[in-house]
Design a protein around this motif. Structure first.
Motif, PDB file in Angstrom:
ATOM      1  N   MET A  29      30.124 -12.758   5.227  1.00 39.78           N
ATOM      2  CA  MET A  29      28.559 -11.970   5.251  1.00 39.78           C
ATOM      3  C   MET A  29      27.843 -11.961   4.460  1.00 39.78           C
ATOM      4  N   ALA A  31      23.198 -10.658  12.589  1.00 34.71           N
ATOM      5  CA  ALA A  31      22.899  -9.135  12.648  1.00 34.71           C
ATOM      6  C   ALA A  31      21.663  -8.464  13.273  1.00 34.71           C
ATOM      7  N   GLN A  78      26.429 -13.806   9.680  1.00 36.76           N
ATOM      8  CA  GLN A  78      27.875 -13.955   9.614  1.00 36.76           C
ATOM      9  C   GLN A  78      28.788 -14.555  10.100  1.00 36.76           C
ATOM     10  N   ASN A 137      31.997 -16.418  12.060  1.00 38.46           N
ATOM     11  CA  ASN A 137      33.968 -16.272  12.404  1.00 38.46           C
ATOM     12  C   ASN A 137      34.546 -16.781  11.443  1.00 38.46           C
ATOM     13  N   THR A 189      36.858  -9.050   4.729  1.00 39.88           N
ATOM     14  CA  THR A 189      36.009  -9.286   5.959  1.00 39.88           C
ATOM     15  C   THR A 189      35.975  -7.271   5.580  1.00 39.88           C
ATOM     16  N   ARG A 236      33.177  -5.154   9.066  1.00 35.99           N
ATOM     17  CA  ARG A 236      32.736  -5.487   9.878  1.00 35.99           C
ATOM     18  C   ARG A 236      33.420  -3.536  10.334  1.00 35.99           C
ATOM     19  N   GLN A 237      31.762  -3.355  11.247  1.00 32.70           N
ATOM     20  CA  GLN A 237      32.121  -1.875  11.227  1.00 32.70           C
ATOM     21  C   GLN A 237      32.505  -2.588  12.547  1.00 32.70           C
ATOM     22  N   THR A 238      33.461  -1.928  13.508  1.00 33.83           N
ATOM     23  CA  THR A 238      33.933  -1.383  14.498  1.00 33.83           C
ATOM     24  C   THR A 238      33.460  -1.562  15.898  1.00 33.83           C
ATOM     25  N   LEU A 291      34.758   1.554   9.738  1.00 34.40           N
ATOM     26  CA  LEU A 291      34.762  -0.263   9.481  1.00 34.40           C
ATOM     27  C   LEU A 291      36.297  -0.732   9.583  1.00 34.40           C
ATOM     28  N   SER A 350      28.403  -5.838   4.584  1.00 37.61           N
ATOM     29  CA  SER A 350      28.491  -5.786   5.505  1.00 37.61           C
ATOM     30  C   SER A 350      27.553  -5.040   6.181  1.00 37.61           C
TER      31      SER A 350
END
Lengths: 636, 805
Positions: A413, A444, A460, A462, A523, A525-527, A542, A621
């Protein structure tokens, strides 16, 4: 291809990111191929020299690029970016024109060994510290010649100074500012141009392109001042007519609104007057565009409301002086202030007069000082700038600014800084999005809240994204208004922007490169986006995914107001922190905040794990909260 | 009410003898003295203006009416007398009538009390006049603020300083006489005029005076000028003129101050004594806030057998002065001297041997003019004078980031001079500079000259030859300039604003719109723009007062601008300004040759402020081309320009000249090798060059030429004799001694070239013989090289090399 690996960011222990320092020669000839060399940092496994013009193609040959300029290419400035293992670099400018170009021989640092050049040709060279370059050119009698030495517009650090000498060494003409020397020869013969940097600096970063024009040199280049963003809208026709004869209130040029006047600050101390009729209660917008065209002007506007007394004589009822536009959402790195005045006011019924003048034009009768005066009824609008930003220094006391590019590793990200130029009182929310992203890369959600003029937009990728590079566009929308953000770039690294001004400018494109092989070491990430009631305290969960040798604690900085800081240990696979919506005073709606995290680890530049070195990676993030007055927050 | 002498003081007399006359205020027949305080200094003058006042024998025809001492008349009783002065076997008489000798008039504090403090030094800067006063008692400096003084004396400290019931017991008098402890000692003598005036003022209840009382409008000194023999004396008389047309003799109440204490002294009674040196001296007379000047020419009086034919107006004025002074000029300098002198003065460098040879071989009668023109057209002229101006304009690098601005400003100066930009335009582009430093380099001036007071003072000193610094806090002690004048000037810069620049340390300069006003430091009054007596009150809000200032400066009738420049340039060439210091032009500091200063100024205006033409005409003059070798008379001349005054080469020129002689290439960091010291853009290079520092290269810290030191010092001599870097250059394989040693030409030819390089002439037979003998002592190659090192070393230590002569 010379690659400088000992660079500022590496020294700070960050993950590598391609940066382009020099491209030489800094220009080429239409219809020809020029071999260019690039230098910079983190330029391993270069694949491509991306040029902001499809008519210009670069082919990698033996560590250099052969840049072929199509015969249909237009003269002007382009941008080149190096793309390699570590992404797409910052841009460097590249001049395209029709002049045949040779390189500075390097043996021309004495009058006697001046390098020959032809009229209507160009030489690409680099200034040498403490030295002077000499060029000789044969000219006919009464020949008009213009020597044009371009440097700053090509991102060079050089400030060219030129002298024209006759064959005996007698000085005939000089140009210390502006890079342009004009001369009419008294007789046929050989003339020698002496060229050096103003302060006799030199080296790799002091390149130049010297052209000798026989008739006229090409005009200027598009405005690239950051504050010039959006001015194109302002200078659309209709143009009002003007004349030299409006230098007093009595001779003011009458304007029909909306009006755009194209005129000039000429001669020295010129004052121009305009007048228009306003409607009571209406808001009007008055703007001068001049300094933002890249000129050394300092426009000023005086607005006078004119009434008539009982005898029918005009008298000034109110006076408003408008100087600079000081709003600067970009801070020291992307300074968006401008000397051009912009002003919104609500009118009373009657006549208004506008005086326009240049506070800097005191002594020189210079026709090359144009301005646009815009007078129109007010209409809400905005313009956006979008620029990549380098990771902040680990030592937060450092005030660095660094040229940067957009590079996404797998599972990565990265941020894009978006700056808003709100005009005419526009105060609405602007939703940000990105066009042109490849599969596996998303943006985002991000917003410029009402009144806000800075936002961070996160891209961001994959974990299985494929390699890709290309131009992307950042779009801002607010109601019916939709504006494409103009890219921006920082020209040179600055160690302390409190001591040295950052040179940043509007760029042609934002170019993103995505690695199809290298994953980001961590990595975060917010779920999922948290739903919450206004005023509540909520937990933000996170997830943390670690790769390779990055098994040490992670320090987090969450950019709420105030900034929240916390740390997780080296084994943590998730993190949770609490935010107080009441303290943050978040209104109903979706809110997004950036997160910066840093973690030390060992990094292999080659990817094979054999060259592990200690680095401290910065990981980005973001998290979102959907605030509602009626709905309770869902558990994560 | 003061008793006044009713008739203007002008030259009138009652001549009783052929040889003498008594000079008094214009009185038809009889001098009237009215009132107890009436005083009169009369002068006894012989033929040719010789003053006998102080040595005459004075007699009064009747007792009890008039006292006289050295021509100073004090009434003691009513009546009429004949005053008789006898000297040099001659006499002169004057009829004097005294009336009201017992009548005391009310005192005006400003007119009669304050001058007593000034005369006695009470309100000087070292005593009660300094800021904060002395031991709790304060007076305004030199009495420029009588209102304040009145409050200090009468109201401050519960009025303990004055005691009207018994004036003689007043602290003011007791301290002044030293009866009570007084740090300044006894200043007043009991019973003196000053004592009586103070006591009378206290006794009258310390009146301030009435608004309607006459105000001092000017003072006048008599005589105004004299030709004085060396060792002679001259009594001065000073008359104050008041707003009601009345006059008063204030000779004993004024301060007398010669501008050149080597030439003359003046006592407190106005007696001027000149010494043995010929020249011109001015004695400043100060009374309250007004000044006047007595000028004396002190001729040598030698016979002038031959005077050169004047080439231009400069010569006409200089030679006229020399005739008056009886000061025979030196011979015209020879060609070798001229080519070296003018090349150094115009181009700031030595002529090359080739240039010297070519000039000496040229038989053209116009070759000197041709050379002057060629030098003016060379960029060396621009380099040299840019170096001079850059220092005065404070092109100073106090931060490495200043380099862009200092390089740009220096370059702008150099190009402006090369293009011969008219000086009024050059000055305008500096004082009214606006914009960004990299685009408009004179903006850099405002970086070092940041504050308004500095802008006022530098502008006045640089371009108007006026030092205004004093007037910021008080009335100028030697000039008419008041704080009002200062703050009017400050208002010119009041709207000059600064904006953040595109590079750190490079602020942009602009003028804000609106009425420019500066607050008077004392009164708080908002002053409108003006400059040295000129008012710019008609300015509109859109006008830049700095442009108005530039308009005023460049107006042909401006009394300061052209004079200041021509005087500055005159000094550049002649080592001594017509006014010294060159940037302190004022009524009380007159030019040694006012007619020449006027003519130069007029011509400069006529040529539209053409700097090159000014230099051309100076250098073309016979005056400039006179030899520096004195004749039997003019060796002591220091100000009449009867010869060229030798001057030590300036730091940069000397540095370059030494390199030229040794054949070394200069190396300064940050500029190309070979960049000469006169081409350096700013002061920052001084730090790395002891040579430049020890020989006085300025640090560009002020607008004063005095920052450049032309003094000689032991450190300089030792540096030239022993400095390591010079010795290394002399011994370098790349320098001239090594080359000469290798050179296969005859030694004589090489020595001739060496001398031409050093002093633009061939060696004399004796010099050649000495040098050849030295070379002969060391015939082998290595030793011959050492011998050449010796010869070059010896040459660069000669006065002939070190000086322009």
């Amino acid at each position: 291809m010379l690659i400088l690996v000992c660079c500022v960011v590496c020294a700070r222990g960050q993950l590598p990111q391609a940066r382009l320092h020099t491209i030489f020669p800094p220009g080429g000839t239409i219809g020809q191929t020029v071999e260019v060399t690039v230098t910079g940092a983190d330029l391993e496994e270069l694949k491509e020299l991306w040029v902001s013009d499809f008519r210009i193609k670069a082919t990698l040959v033996s560590n250099k690029f052969n840049v072929t300029i199509d015969t249909n290419a237009m003269p002007g400035i382009r941008e080149a970016r190096a793309i390699g293992r570590f992404g797409a670099s910052n841009p460097r400018r590249f001049l395209v024109d029709s002049l045949p170009q040779v390189l500075d021989a390097g043996t021309n640092q004495a009058f006697a060994s001046a390098q020959a050049m032809d009229l209507d040709s160009a030489v690409a060279g680099r200034a040498t510290a403490g030295a002077v370059d000499f060029f000789k050119v044969k000219l006919s009698e009464r020949q008009n010649v213009i020597f044009h030495c371009e440097a700053r517009h090509l991102d060079s650090r050089m400030q060219p100074v030129m002298f024209l000498l006759d064959a005996g060494g007698k000085e005939l003409a000089r140009a210390r500012t502006g890079g342009k020397l004009e001369f009419k020869t008294p007789k046929m013969g050989e003339y020698v141009l002496k060229l050096h940097d103003l302060q006799f600096r030199g080296g790799e970063e002091y390149w130049y392109r010297l052209a000798a024009h026989g008739v006229t040199s090409p005009g200027g280049f598009p405005a690239s001042e950051l504050a010039a963003v959006g001015i194109i809208d302002a200078i659309k026709p209709p143009y009002a007519s003007d004349s030299d004869d409006n230098d007093s209130p009595a001779k003011a040029t009458a304007l029909e609104l909306p009006a755009v006047v194209y005129w000039k600050f000429f001669p020295a101390r010129d004052v121009d007057w305009y007048r228009f009729e306003a409607k009571a209660g209406k808001a009007y917008w008055i703007e001068v565009v001049s300094q933002r065209l890249g000129l050394g002007t300092d426009p000023m506007v005086v607005i006078e409301r004119v009434t008539k007394n009982d005898k029918g004589e005009e008298q000034v009822a109110e006076t408003q002086e408008v100087y600079d536009f000081d709003t600067n959402p970009g801070g020291a790195e992307f300074n968006m202030t401008s000397r051009d005045p912009m002003h919104r006011f609500e009118a009373k019924e009657g006549s208004y007069r506008v005086q326009v003048r240049d506070l800097f034009n005191q002594h020189k009768d210079d026709v090359h000082r144009p301005y646009h005066l815009v007078v129109k009824e007010d209409g809400a609008d905005f313009a956006l700038i979008a620029a990549p930003v380098a990771p902040p220094p680990l030592n937060r006391d450092l005030k660095e600014a660094t040229p940067w590019g957009l590079f996404l590793r797998r599972g990565d990200m990265i941020p894009i800084r978006v700056l808003a130029y709100r005009k005419s009182g526009f105060n609405g929310e602007i939703a940000l999005s990105v066009e042109g992203l490849p599969p596996g890369v998303t943006a985002a959600p991000a917003f410029l809240k009402p009144g806000a003029n800075v936002a961070t937009l996160m891209l961001q990728s994959n974990e299985d994204v494929a390699a890709w590079s290309g131009a992307i566009k950042v779009i801002g929308k607010s109601g019916e208004l939709s504006r494409t953000a103009q890219p921006a770039a920082i020209r040179w690294h600055v160690g302390d922007y409190n001591n040295e001004m950052v040179q940043s400018y509007l760029a042609a494109q934002n170019v993103l490169a995505v690695s199809g092989s290298e994953a980001t070491p961590i990595t975060i990430r917010q779920t999922n986006v948290v739903e919450a009631i206004a005023g509540a305290k909520v937990l933000i969960p996170l997830s943390i995914t670690r790769r390779g040798e990055f098994n040490q604690p992670i320090k987090f900085r969450v950019f709420t107001e105030p900034v929240k800081e916390f740390e997780v240990d080296g084994k943590a696979t998730n993190a949770v922190f609490e935010i107080d919506l009441g303290q943050l005073k978040l209104a109903a709606g979706q809110h997004w905040f950036p997160i910066h995290a840093t973690s030390p680890g060992k990094y292999s530049r080659t990817g094979d794990g054999k060259d592990l070195k200690d680095v401290t990676a910065t990981i980005y993030s973001t998290f979102g909260v959907n605030v509602s007055a009626a709905t309770a927050a869902k558990a994560p | 009410m003061r008793w006044l002498l009713a008739i203007f003081f002008c030259a009138a007399s009652v001549v009783r003898a052929e040889e003498l006359k008594i000079e008094v205020p214009a009185v038809e027949g009889t001098l009237w003295l009215k009132g107890a305080e009436a005083r009169r200094q009369v002068l006894v003058t012989g033929k040719d203006g010789k003053d006998f006042t102080s040595e005459a024998n004075w007699e009064v025809s009747a007792e009890g009416i008039l006292k006289v001492q050295k021509g100073y008349l004090v009434p003691v009783g009513d009546g009429e007398v004949v005053l008789k002065a006898s000297a040099a076997d001659a006499t002169a008489e004057l009829r004097v009538k005294v009336e009201g000798s017992k009548m005391e008039a009310p005192i005006n504090f400003a007119n009669q009390v304050v001058p007593i403090f000034t005369k006695n030094g009470c309100n000087g800067g070292g005593c009660h006049g300094k800021s904060g006063g002395q031991n709790g008692f304060r007076l305004s400096l030199l009495g420029f603020e009588p209102g304040d003084d009145y409050d200090f004396l009468v109201k401050e400290a519960r009025a303990r300083r004055v005691f009207p019931a018994a004036p003689e017991r007043s602290l003011l008098l007791l301290k002044g006489m030293g009866v009570l402890p007084h740090g300044g000692g006894a200043r007043l003598i009991e019973g003196s005029d000053d004592y009586r005036a103070l006591a009378r003022w206290i006794g009258q209840g310390m009146p301030m005076g009435k608004e309607s009382d006459p105000k001092l409008s000017r003072v006048e000194v008599f005589p105004k000028e004299r030709v004085m023999a060396r060792g002679a004396r001259q009594q001065l008389a000073v008359i104050a003129h008041y707003s009601d047309g009345s006059v008063k003799d204030v000779t004993r109440g004024v301060l007398f101050e010669p501008n050149d204490k080597n030439l003359a002294k003046a006592d407190e009674k106005g007696l001027v004594s000149v010494f043995d040196l010929p020249g011109d001296v001015a004695v400043m007379v100060r009374y309250q806030d007004k000044v006047a000047v007595f000028r004396a020419m002190l001729p040598l009086g030698a016979a002038i057998a031959k005077m050169p034919e004047p080439r231009n107006y400069i010569d006409q004025h200089v030679f006229a002065k020399l005739r008056k002074m009886g000061l025979p000029p030196s011979e015209k300098c020879d060609d070798a001297t001229f080519v070296r002198r003018v090349t150094l003065d115009v181009a700031g460098r030595l002529p090359t041997p080739e240039e010297a040879r070519r000039f000496l071989a040229d038989a053209s009668p116009k070759k000197r003019d041709v050379l002057i023109d060629a030098l003016l057209e060379s960029t060396d002229y621009a380099d040299y004078f840019a170096n001079k101006w850059a220092a005065l304009l404070r092109n100073k690098r106090t931060d490495p980031r200043h380099a862009r601005g200092t390089f740009a400003f220096h370059g702008w100066l150099r190009d402006s001079l090369a293009e011969n930009k008219p000086f009024d335009r050059l000055a305008r582009e500096i004082v009214a500079a606006s914009g960004e430093m990299s685009e408009n380099p004179p903006v850099a001036w405002f970086r070092q000259v940041r504050e308004t007071n500095a802008q006022v003072e530098d502008t006045a000193q640089l371009f108007l030859g006026t030092r205004l610094q004093c007037a910021q806090c008080h009335h100028h002690p030697y000039e008419k300039w008041s704080q009002d004048d200062y703050y009017k000037f400050a208002a010119v810069f009041a709207n000059t604003g600064k904006k953040v620049g595109t590079q750190a340390t490079e602020e942009m300069v602009f003028t804000r719109r609106g009425a420019a006003r500066a607050n008077h430091k004392k009164t708080g009054k908002a002053m409108e723009p003006g400059a040295l007596g000129a008012s710019f009150a008609e300015l509109r809000p859109d006008d830049d007062p700095r442009q108005k200032l530039a308009d005023w400066m460049s107006a042909p009738e401006n009394p300061f601008f052209a004079r200041a420049l021509v005087n500055r340039y005159w000094k550049h060439f002649f080592s001594r300004g017509l006014v010294e210091p060159e940037d302190d032009l004022r009524e009380t500091n007159p030019a040694t040759n006012p007619e020449l200063l006027e003519a130069l100024s007029k011509r400069f205006v006529e040529t539209k402020f053409d700097l090159k033409q000014l230099v051309r005409e100076i250098c073309q003059s016979e005056t400039y081309q006179l030899s520096s070798v004195p004749n039997e008379h003019n060796g002591i001349d220091r100000s009449a320009y009867s010869r060229y005054y030798p001057k030590r080469l300036g730091a940069e020129t000397l540095f370059d000249s030494v390199n030229a002689l040794i054949g070394a290439e200069s190396k300064f960091d940050g500029v190309p090798a070979g960049t000469r010291a006169v081409q350096l853009p700013d002061n920052s290079f001084n730090a790395s060059s002891y040579f430049l520092t020890v020989f006085g290269r300025p640090e560009s810290s002020s607008a004063c030429e005095c920052e450049r030191s032309q003094e000689a010092s032991l450190a300089q001599a030792l540096h030239l004799l022993n400095a390591k870097d010079l010795q290394e250059k002399l011994a370098s394989d790349a320098c001239r001694p090594a080359a000469l040693a290798k050179d296969t030409r005859p030694e004589e030819e090489k020595l001739r070239e060496l001398y031409q390089q050093a002093v633009a002439r061939e060696p004399s037979a004796e010099e050649m013989a000495t040098a050849m003998a030295h070379l002969a002592k060391k015939p082998d190659a290595a030793r011959k090289r050492a011998a050449y090192e010796d010869i070059v070393w010896a040459l660069l230590n000669t006065k002939e090399f070190l000086f322009n002569h």
